[in-house]
Design an enzyme around this catalytic site. Sequence first.
Site, PDB file in Angstrom:
ATOM      1  N   GLY B 294       0.798  -1.106   0.150  1.00 29.85           N
ATOM      2  CA  GLY B 294       0.234   0.028  -0.044  1.00 29.85           C
ATOM      3  C   GLY B 294       0.781   1.110  -0.045  1.00 29.85           C
ATOM      4  O   GLY B 294       0.380   2.347   0.540  1.00 29.85           O
ATOM      5  N   LYS B 295       2.103   1.226  -0.809  1.00 27.52           N
ATOM      6  CA  LYS B 295       2.937   2.429  -0.465  1.00 27.52           C
ATOM      7  C   LYS B 295       3.193   3.184  -1.834  1.00 27.52           C
ATOM      8  O   LYS B 295       3.026   4.487  -1.819  1.00 27.52           O
ATOM      9  CB  LYS B 295       4.294   1.996   0.043  1.00 27.52           C
TER      10      LYS B 295
END
Lengths: 353, 353, 353, 353
Positions: B294-295
């Site tokens: 999720g970066k």
Amino acid sequence: MEKKDLLKDVVKHVDMTSFDATPIINAMRSMSFSSRDTANAADIFMMMMKEKECLNVLVLAGSTSAGGCMKIYSDMIKYKMVDVIVSTGASIVDMDFFEGMGFKHFIGRQDIDDNDLREMYIDRIYDTFISEEDLQKCDTAIKEIADGMKHGCYSSREFIREMGKYLQKNGKKPESLVQLAYEYDVPIFCPAFSDSSAGFGLVKHQWENPKSHVSIDSVKDFRELTMIKMFCKESGLFMVGGGVPKNFVQDTVVCAEVLGVDVPMHKYAVQITVADVRDGACSSSTLKEASSWGKVNTTHEQMVYAEATTIVPLIASYIYHGKAWEKREYKRLTQIFEKYTQEQIIEKAKAQQ
Amino acid sequence: MEKKDLLKDVVKHVDMTSFDATPIINAMRSMSFSSRDTANAADIFMMMMKEKECLNVLVLAGSTSAGGCMKIYSDMIKYKMVDVIVSTGASIVDMDFFEGMGFKHFIGRQDIDDNDLREMYIDRIYDTFISEEDLQKCDTAIKEIADGMKHGCYSSREFIREMGKYLQKNGKKPESLVQLAYEYDVPIFCPAFSDSSAGFGLVKHQWENPKSHVSIDSVKDFRELTMIKMFCKESGLFMVGGGVPKNFVQDTVVCAEVLGVDVPMHKYAVQITVADVRDGACSSSTLKEASSWGKVNTTHEQMVYAEATTIVPLIASYIYHGKAWEKREYKRLTQIFEKYTQEQIIEKAKAQQ
Amino acid sequence: MEKKDLLKDVVKHVDMTSFDATPIINAMRSMSFSSRDTANAADIFMMMMKEKECLNVLVLAGSTSAGGCMKIYSDMIKYKMVDVIVSTGASIVDMDFFEGMGFKHFIGRQDIDDNDLREMYIDRIYDTFISEEDLQKCDTAIKEIADGMKHGCYSSREFIREMGKYLQKNGKKPESLVQLAYEYDVPIFCPAFSDSSAGFGLVKHQWENPKSHVSIDSVKDFRELTMIKMFCKESGLFMVGGGVPKNFVQDTVVCAEVLGVDVPMHKYAVQITVADVRDGACSSSTLKEASSWGKVNTTHEQMVYAEATTIVPLIASYIYHGKAWEKREYKRLTQIFEKYTQEQIIEKAKAQQ
Amino acid sequence: MEKKDLLKDVVKHVDMTSFDATPIINAMRSMSFSSRDTANAADIFMMMMKEKECLNVLVLAGSTSAGGCMKIYSDMIKYKMVDVIVSTGASIVDMDFFEGMGFKHFIGRQDIDDNDLREMYIDRIYDTFISEEDLQKCDTAIKEIADGMKHGCYSSREFIREMGKYLQKNGKKPESLVQLAYEYDVPIFCPAFSDSSAGFGLVKHQWENPKSHVSIDSVKDFRELTMIKMFCKESGLFMVGGGVPKNFVQDTVVCAEVLGVDVPMHKYAVQITVADVRDGACSSSTLKEASSWGKVNTTHEQMVYAEATTIVPLIASYIYHGKAWEKREYKRLTQIFEKYTQEQIIEKAKAQQ
């Protein structure tokens, strides 16, 4: 997704004459790591240009011809930068002859299901595509060329010369490496010639002519390349990738010695590669290591650790714009095999010792 | 051989404004392998330029500052290309602050006996040398800076700001990154700050002031960087090397979420590295992998497999001459820590959600 | 595909006591390339075992703890093979503490859409998966630990000690590295501690306690590690990966010098890495290069070029079955910070000079 | 330093039967990264063992024979693990035939002046030495073999068979690969045969017999190898390194198709290499990529990223102790060229379609 959607954007070959990398190379000379190595490699290649008598050898392995450097290599012939080429079969047949026939490489992707590609007859080279059907036309042309030749044993150089003649007649692209090499009498050697698309056409030719046929004798390749080294004395290597071609050309020094002629080691040597030195293989072996074998002189040698498509255009553009090549002449080395006997060459070499 | 013979030729930092790499990058766009990746990385960095509100983060690991790219990074501040920097301590202290103090990196060699170098107080970075004695003057300056500060816990950003102030007064080189960052209010974060020459000066400071002293709180670094991400919303990363800085800045997205604020993943991400993907480490982990955490958004991401000194000058020159930066403004993000409370920033971020 | 199908097969940590790699290492000693390097590395590590007074440092970077080597590292504590650990935050918090809390790493794949993983809250480490939800429980535990501590500045070592205490009470796995290190008084340092899952919990703790809170002072880390080096005099490094931990521990020699104490360079040094030496970065810099900086002695140093999960189990098993560790004693170095003042340590170190 | 001091410690070839790597491979199966890849490669090779009819091909490039794996490869013949070998010339001639003649590889070093080595007639392969004078005796033996043969065009397989016969009579080491292959009728192909020490002897032979001589026809190699593929139908590849041999054997599937016979893709494929996938070259091209070309099936393929001397002994020992080879039979494929015409083979192949 359909085949035509995947084979849409053509790989365009970079033109070293269209931009001038001189200021970049000059800046890199005072930097560190691979950039300084790049400048040093360019400087060594420039020395090769300035030494007019030096035999300049272009050594090709890997897929940079497919990946956008094809015109650089043919321009190197045109602008007298290289006098002989030692290459993998793929660079010469699957890539250059292929485009000479009018086919194209396409901008592809690496993150795609290869099973899907296979079903569409698309071959993948990392992030680059070609049509398998186009490649098969190459195989067929090779067979046709072989079928038209007098049966017997040829060096790959002799066969590739026939391919150049074929392209002059049937080619669709004016300045392929194979055709230019034919026209400028630049010998091309592929020491593992049948390990390429040419292999398919030649096997088929032999299959249909089991008793008498065209053969490719890699010993003859080695013999001829050694004769060229003897003939020219000093030499320099510009190597893109490594593998068989790298080792093959380096070995000519030792081979001349075996034949009783003392030739100098390769005076200049540049290699651009990502191969890792720590596996003991030839592709990655340092040029200093080659010196222990009596092949390469350590004074002017440089390995550049880089994927070659990022570096070769810079060095080539620097050399082109440096203009030292203008004073060089076409060596037309193919002609020595017509003009001289092997005894005459060996005599000349001994006289030069 | 004497020390002065080895420390003679200075590493000169390449000037991205002095040559125009646009035609090369344009050519690379239609090639293959790392050259096409380079063009794609340049295109993504250009998108970051054109999106004026985007938080552009320069991430530095490795030794390219020492190796001739130092001026590129400081020019990136000057020309509004980057708004915040996340770096290893070495790039900021041992290399940039070091040259800001008037010291130099020298063109060295890798094939030299390191025991001899040690006896001459020469430190080696692959093929580049510095004088250990010069570096010790850096340590001393750091201690001096710490000695002059009010005791307490600081982020590395706050300390580096003091270093910029120090250079403005005592520096010998007008446009060091550290000084320019100070003048243009560009925050610099070193999440492992004491892993650098700064560590020596700071340890000595603490040793002499055992009860009360200056501390560097890396949690505060993380908190501040996350606040910046919240404040700006969209962001893009231009990463040279990997390591701690890469992971640190990527994690701000998750950190904001932990603090209850939903910020978008990093929209743009470029990394130039030779790290091998197959060892599972962060330096080499693909930007796609970062997406699973999720970066990083996978739409505009590109890894370029290259030793960065060969590639960064090309991309930087392309961006400079593209002029999209002219329409950007200095974000002066250092000021948000003076102007806003943490509550105000979080409110602003929630409003932007 | 559902989350539970992807998180099914657990990564099992290899048990170095369960097989004996001695004959393999012995065979490798008379081979070439990386196999001989592996045997040489094992021999150096064995020397470290036999020198009872030597400070043995385990240095961890990369993801080998996640990848099946976790038990090796905790067994190294148990069997007195290592006296202090310097690591990335991820190895200690995201991997070891994570499993100490009862969570698992799972056998995954690298060829999967990372966007799909993100939607399922699965984090990917090359070919290995974890549940993001489990990791968040780690963050929460870290915050809880910080919330329960007296506010002030701590070294990462002090904080990790609290984590060990926490696991002793709340852990679900008997022999995590963090817990064993606590029980055997083995100091663990993470010089970039907030660059890990711990960062999230600590930022949240500080966010909720903006005026007064727990801070992690990386200067204190460096000071403490240098004190340990001074206290023990001779030292050896067993390094898996590179990055910040590698540089940090090497620098203690220089740091001691800055504090006026002449300590010997690290006498033994082994590093297992795939980092490429040619980019000038620290991860890949040779141990010989470190010698120019006065950090590492070149007599007993070996770099092994390999992805560490293939090599570490062989070396560790060889060392375990060699039994030299049986004569070593637990150094319990954590206790020196309770028993001695900094002045006493410096006096002892000067006496040893 | 004198030559005899540098050529003192002999490289000893690891004996896969002398230790049992089964517990290590079993442990690696539940780990991550290259260790899990290693276990998967071992599992695929084991499937090849269990499928008695499968044509098992050993593919050799690089210098692992010199580096201590030579006995593994000859044992693979003895224990019926492999039915055909495709190799670089160096592995067969400079390394195996060389030791068959009674010469040795020696434990050397990489950090030595190669000019000094050259003066002592020591050749270096990374950290391994041989005597140039011994190697020249190999060249002479090759010439002697060629001189004794009927003039004409041979495949490398036919020539290597003569080398085996020569060793049976004149060899000094009982179980060289070349001799065992001769005795067990295992065909060995070197598609770039003259790129090796054999080249020197063969060139000299041709030089002395310019009109009529022995030639090595690489097209015949390709034809014969394709016939073997057709004859056996299913096949699996165990590849150490890449280069020409890798591509050559993969191409047989396509070549059969060109000859009008539909053979299945290679069903199993394992490659152990450190080549970097990102340069687009064949050595590093993934086995999935080969699938787009219709060469390798993607179901059972595994690349292991490792310097092969560290991995091959583990896999080989696992296979040996697994005993599935006991149920296999010697395929004696050399005999098909004596027993069958090319028409008969093609008929058999079509019947199997």
